[in-house]
Design a protein around this motif. Structure first.
Motif: not given
Lengths: 452, 452
Positions: A270-279, A295-300, A312-318
């Motif tokens: 899934v891709r997130l393109d707005s908002g407070d990405l860390v939260a 196993s679905t990856r999160i791309t910001v 974003l290092a501590a956030a679960p971002v892939d």
């Protein structure tokens, strides 16, 4: 995000196709180079042997190192630096230079020798990044195109390397084409790849340089459809469940539910393109996990720069998609390289070091050599520049200049993966603190050695 | 500085030659546009009539207005947006899209209609700078190349206009080619010319767009010669006494004395490229006047931006050469334009306004119209944007959108001088304080009109 379009493979040194239609790069030149040529052809100094040096007086504010990129493109551009009928006719019609000069240009082939820091090498203030040896005439007219390429490409590579460092082991995707000139975009993708980016969105960069291309989808795709579900179904049907769905057009939790219903728990990303990405990344990860899509990856994406990536290092971002900040050099859109005459033939045939004395812009005369002084552990200690001498190599040190062109013939051919590997190695040599993002002085000092 | 290479003459709308060698612009595109195309071809939504809008959510920090540039180049790029054998073969080989999509691309011709703010028009937050009406499929794949061109060219024109304003009646010369990508350099010269720059150093910009070219000489030219006098004599012999001599290689007062001795009091100009230019210009002017060279012009260069130009207003300077700050947009290297779907055909054939709800990135649905509201004195009052309606024109107002492409055919052809003139007029409409350099809010407010 889907896997790259094609597997990484050795890159051949292909001719850049992003040139003028008639392929000549000869008019990517400032007028004064040709009028100086005319003046020296008349007074006989045109044939004086000369050494030009391309270097930066300083790094951009706060930067600890610079990254060389564009050398491969520069060599491509040199091969196309020919004055054909189109160029000559225009120079004549526009009255830029006289007929003798036009005749000289018609036969132009660079016959000299060029040494340089190769793509992916680090540089510091005063590093002799390029050394062009030839007659004054044949060397002076290359000034603009050489500077354009290295100033742009190195600025992008320098910013990109900071992003890669901030991203750690997570992949970065270059997606800034839309924020910069359409030709710069292709070169920026090349620089980003050298820096370690995994892929680019730019198709021309894929075709020209063999860089893997990738992408997700835009908000317009969701808005085109009557419902978000329709859009997700269409994308999964066309591209498979391994695709990456954009989930922030309307309500994110609802989009995630729909996405997993449509693609199943094997949904690629899934891709997130707005908002407070860390939260947001944490919430989205929990929801995906609850739905079994572990196993679905999160791309910001969304205006990331090296600082946002670090945050974003501590956030679960892939993975990170980076655009504007990358292609604009993250605050340093150009490298500040200049191209200066440092030595030329005197009346007796001897070489004479020369330097201007302009206030705040003094240059250092003489033909340079360079090595990176390293201690026994392999950590870089200093950039050692020899003036009209080769600095003594103590065994741990590393010679920096490689021969690119010998007597007019290109002798340097590398793949982009060679450059990537060189950058990895060169960066690893730096003192660890200087690879961090904090502003500071250049990571190592520049030291001169000269005859006493 | 010598007069421009050729007189100002009407510029024809020539095809840009700075494209790929095979002339196609079709791969200056992000991969996701083609994969979205594939998905919509499969589910039938590809043919839905759509309206895309190109706009900026905001101006760069502190800027009072933006300047549109690149429209002519965009129309050139559209004409070359063709998938030929080279492009199709690569797309197939790289596995970007399926065979049905490749066949569709082989026949691609944009058949829709495009309206836009023409080159030289001012824009403000939310101004509908470009409106693309066609099917989703034919419109979505133009996103990247359209954004690349307008984001770059408008950023340069916006910065350039501030420099022109700061320079008052003194001419500005564009000489930033070496600080930016070699292709951007040519486009930057075009933007600068629209903004009112007198000439460019870039020869390709001269050839492609007919922009006057000019130049002086480099420090290397002086250093090549055994003495500064030798260099000046060579330049004057080749280019005449009307040439501009660079006088800061060694000692400026001595160089000025030599220059006037060599060229006589009819010396065209001197160039200063270092030091405290405000103080220096005064000293040089006095010395030139004392030597009888009262009409010799003083051109200053050396990292000028709009603020440095303004600071030189009281100094006896005759012209400015601007490089780095110009081609990097003077702190704002890109314009922040986005390309969004704002309306599309619904299941019943009716047009449905659409807008995403992403946090901080909400868009406004509906097909827009725009006019600049002016009072009876002709001063701009507001940017009025009609949503699915044409705002009422009260006689003093000015309609902003012009038709660029109708049913696939280009209907807009202008010279660069047309754009220059439009910018002069549009700027003159602004409230006087908003033409100054001080940071502030947009010069006029953006106001929406919609059906109630």
């Amino acid at each position: 995000m889907p896997p790259p379009a094609r597997p990484l493979e050795p890159r051949s040194a292909r001719a850049s196709r992003l040139n003028t239609v008639n392929a000549s790069t000869a008019l990517l030149t400032d007028r004064y180079e040709l009028t100086m040529l005319q003046a020296t052809l008349r007074d006989g100094t045109a044939q004086r042997r000369s050494v030009f040096e391309l270097f930066a007086r300083r790094l951009p504010e706060g930067r600890r190192y610079g990254v060389v990129a564009g050398v491969g493109r520069l060599l491509d551009a040199l091969a196309e630096f020919r004055f054909g009928q189109v160029e000559l006719d225009w120079l004549r019609e526009a009255g830029v230079v006289d007929e003798d000069t036009i005749q000289w240009l018609a036969d132009y082939r660079f016959s000299g020798t060029i040494w340089g820091y190769p793509d992916g090498e680090l540089y510091f203030p005063q590093s002799p990044v390029l050394i062009v040896e030839g007659t004054f005439a044949e060397s002076v007219i290359l000034e603009t195109v050489f500077l354009s390429i290295l100033n742009h490409d190195s600025a992008i590579a320098s910013a990109a390397t900071r992003m890669i460092t901030a991203a750690g082991n997570r992949p970065c995707i270059e997606m800034g084409s839309r924020r910069t000139h359409e030709g710069s975009a292709v070169a920026a993708a090349r620089s980003a790849y050298i820096a370690g980016f995994a892929a680019t969105s730019n198709l021309e960069a894929g075709r020209t340089y063999g860089i893997p291309t990738t992408g997700t989808s835009a908000h317009s795709f969701t808005l085109l459809h009557d419902t978000e579900r329709d859009a997700f179904e269409a994308q999964v049907r066309a591209l498979g469940p391994g695709t990456t769905l954009l989930v922030d057009t309307y309500d994110i939790p609802e989009a995630i539910r729909t996405a997993v219903e449509v693609a199943g728990p094997e949904l690629g990303g899934v891709r997130l393109d707005s908002g407070d990405l860390v939260a947001l990344a944490g919430e989205v990860r929990r929801q995906l996990d609850d739905l079994g899509a572990t196993s679905t990856r999160i791309t910001v994406t969304s205006d990331l720069d090296e600082y946002a990536i670090a945050a974003l290092a501590a956030a679960p971002v892939d993975g990170y998609g980076v655009g504007t900040a990358l292609v604009t050099g993250s605050g340093a859109p150009t490298s500040g390289f200049v191209y200066k005459l440092v030595s030329r033939e005197g009346t007796g045939g001897e070489m004479v070091p020369v330097a201007k004395k302009s206030k705040d812009k003094v240059s250092v005369g003489g033909r340079k050599s360079a090595l990176r002084r390293r201690d026994a552990a392999g950590t870089a200690q200093a950039e050692v520049i020899g003036i009209d001498l080769t600095p003594v190599h103590d065994g741990d040190d590393r010679t920096l200049l490689v021969e690119l062109v010998r007597d007019g013939s290109r002798v340097h051919h590398e793949t982009l993966d060679d450059a990537r590997e060189r950058l990895r190695t060169s960066l690893a040599e730096l003192p660890a603190t200087s690879r961090q993002l904090q502003a500071g002085e250049p990571a190592i000092d520049t030291v001169y050695e000269e005859r006493t």
